[in-house]
Design a protein around this motif. Structure first.
Motif, short mmCIF file in Angstrom:
data_model
loop_
_atom_site.label_atom_id
_atom_site.label_comp_id
_atom_site.label_asym_id
_atom_site.label_seq_id
_atom_site.Cartn_x
_atom_site.Cartn_y
_atom_site.Cartn_z
N LEU A 1 0.83 -1.20 0.00
CA LEU A 1 0.00 0.00 0.00
C LEU A 1 0.87 1.25 0.00
N CYS A 2 1.85 1.30 0.87
CA CYS A 2 2.73 2.47 0.95
C CYS A 2 3.60 2.61 -0.30
N ARG A 3 4.05 1.49 -0.84
CA ARG A 3 4.87 1.56 -2.06
C ARG A 3 4.05 2.05 -3.26
N SER A 4 2.74 1.89 -3.22
CA SER A 4 1.91 2.32 -4.34
C SER A 4 1.45 3.77 -4.23
N ALA A 5 1.79 4.45 -3.14
CA ALA A 5 1.28 5.81 -2.89
C ALA A 5 1.60 6.78 -4.02
N LYS A 6 2.82 6.77 -4.50
CA LYS A 6 3.20 7.70 -5.57
C LYS A 6 2.37 7.44 -6.84
N MET A 7 2.21 6.16 -7.19
CA MET A 7 1.45 5.83 -8.39
C MET A 7 -0.03 6.18 -8.21
N VAL A 8 -0.56 5.97 -7.04
CA VAL A 8 -1.95 6.34 -6.77
C VAL A 8 -2.12 7.85 -6.98
N GLY A 9 -1.17 8.62 -6.50
CA GLY A 9 -1.22 10.06 -6.69
C GLY A 9 -1.18 10.46 -8.16
N GLN A 10 -0.43 9.72 -8.96
CA GLN A 10 -0.35 10.01 -10.39
C GLN A 10 -1.62 9.60 -11.12
N LEU A 11 -2.29 8.58 -10.62
CA LEU A 11 -3.51 8.09 -11.28
C LEU A 11 -4.72 8.97 -11.01
N LEU A 12 -4.75 9.60 -9.84
CA LEU A 12 -5.93 10.36 -9.44
C LEU A 12 -5.94 11.77 -10.03
N ARG A 13 -7.11 12.21 -10.38
CA ARG A 13 -7.30 13.59 -10.81
C ARG A 13 -7.15 14.49 -9.59
N PRO A 14 -6.96 15.79 -9.77
CA PRO A 14 -6.96 16.68 -8.62
C PRO A 14 -8.27 16.53 -7.84
N ASP A 15 -8.19 16.52 -6.54
CA ASP A 15 -9.34 16.29 -5.66
C ASP A 15 -9.91 14.88 -5.76
N GLY A 16 -9.17 13.95 -6.37
CA GLY A 16 -9.61 12.56 -6.41
C GLY A 16 -9.57 11.95 -5.02
N GLN A 17 -10.31 10.86 -4.83
CA GLN A 17 -10.42 10.24 -3.52
C GLN A 17 -9.73 8.89 -3.46
N VAL A 18 -9.19 8.59 -2.28
CA VAL A 18 -8.65 7.27 -2.00
C VAL A 18 -9.44 6.65 -0.84
N LEU A 19 -9.66 5.36 -0.94
CA LEU A 19 -10.27 4.59 0.13
C LEU A 19 -9.28 3.45 0.41
N LEU A 20 -8.70 3.46 1.60
CA LEU A 20 -7.59 2.57 1.91
C LEU A 20 -7.93 1.68 3.10
N ALA A 21 -7.64 0.40 2.98
CA ALA A 21 -7.83 -0.54 4.07
C ALA A 21 -6.70 -1.57 3.99
N GLY A 22 -6.59 -2.38 5.04
CA GLY A 22 -5.58 -3.42 5.05
C GLY A 22 -4.43 -3.13 6.00
N MET A 23 -4.53 -2.04 6.75
CA MET A 23 -3.47 -1.71 7.70
C MET A 23 -4.03 -1.78 9.11
N LYS A 24 -3.16 -2.13 10.04
CA LYS A 24 -3.54 -2.14 11.45
C LYS A 24 -3.49 -0.71 11.98
N GLU A 25 -4.16 -0.51 13.08
CA GLU A 25 -4.26 0.83 13.67
C GLU A 25 -2.89 1.44 13.93
N PHE A 26 -1.93 0.64 14.37
CA PHE A 26 -0.59 1.17 14.66
C PHE A 26 0.20 1.52 13.40
N GLN A 27 -0.30 1.16 12.21
CA GLN A 27 0.38 1.44 10.95
C GLN A 27 -0.16 2.68 10.24
N VAL A 28 -1.14 3.34 10.83
CA VAL A 28 -1.76 4.51 10.20
C VAL A 28 -0.73 5.60 9.92
N LYS A 29 0.15 5.87 10.86
CA LYS A 29 1.17 6.91 10.67
C LYS A 29 2.03 6.62 9.44
#
Length: 99
Positions: A43-71
């Motif tokens: 998920l974190c490794r894909s962050a840059k590509m997700v940013g490139q794929l989304l239009r300005p003001d595009g939305q992300v919905l992210l799951a699969g991380m534990k609470e302590f991994q949010v930071k």
């Protein structure tokens, strides 16, 4: 095998096995929403590509991380305004907007 796992290559160039002449991008333009329910590392490794794929003001919905991994996710998705929306049994759901 490596190309099959490369999100950046796959989204820009498409399925390299589908044609011997030219590859067609799977996502030819910016998208409105990206949904991801994968463990924190990919998920974190894909962050840059997700940013490139989304239009300005595009939305992300992210799951699969534990609470302590949010930071860690917030740091990877630094170009997004993220908010924790739900936590269930230690698993976290985050929604955000590209800034």
């Amino acid at each position: 095998e490596v190309l099959d796992k490369d999100l950046d290559f796959y989204t820009r160039e498409g399925d390299w096995r589908s044609s011997t002449i030219a590859w067609t991008p799977l996502i030819p333009e910016e998208v409105d929403v990206v949904l991801a329910n994968i463990v924190v590392g990919p998920l974190c490794r894909s962050a840059k590509m997700v940013g490139q794929l989304l239009r300005p003001d595009g939305q992300v919905l992210l799951a699969g991380m534990k609470e302590f991994q949010v930071k860690q996710v917030e740091e990877a998705f630094e170009d997004f305004d993220l908010q924790v929306k739900d936590i269930m049994d230690g698993w976290t759901f985050i929604a955000g907007t590209k800034t």
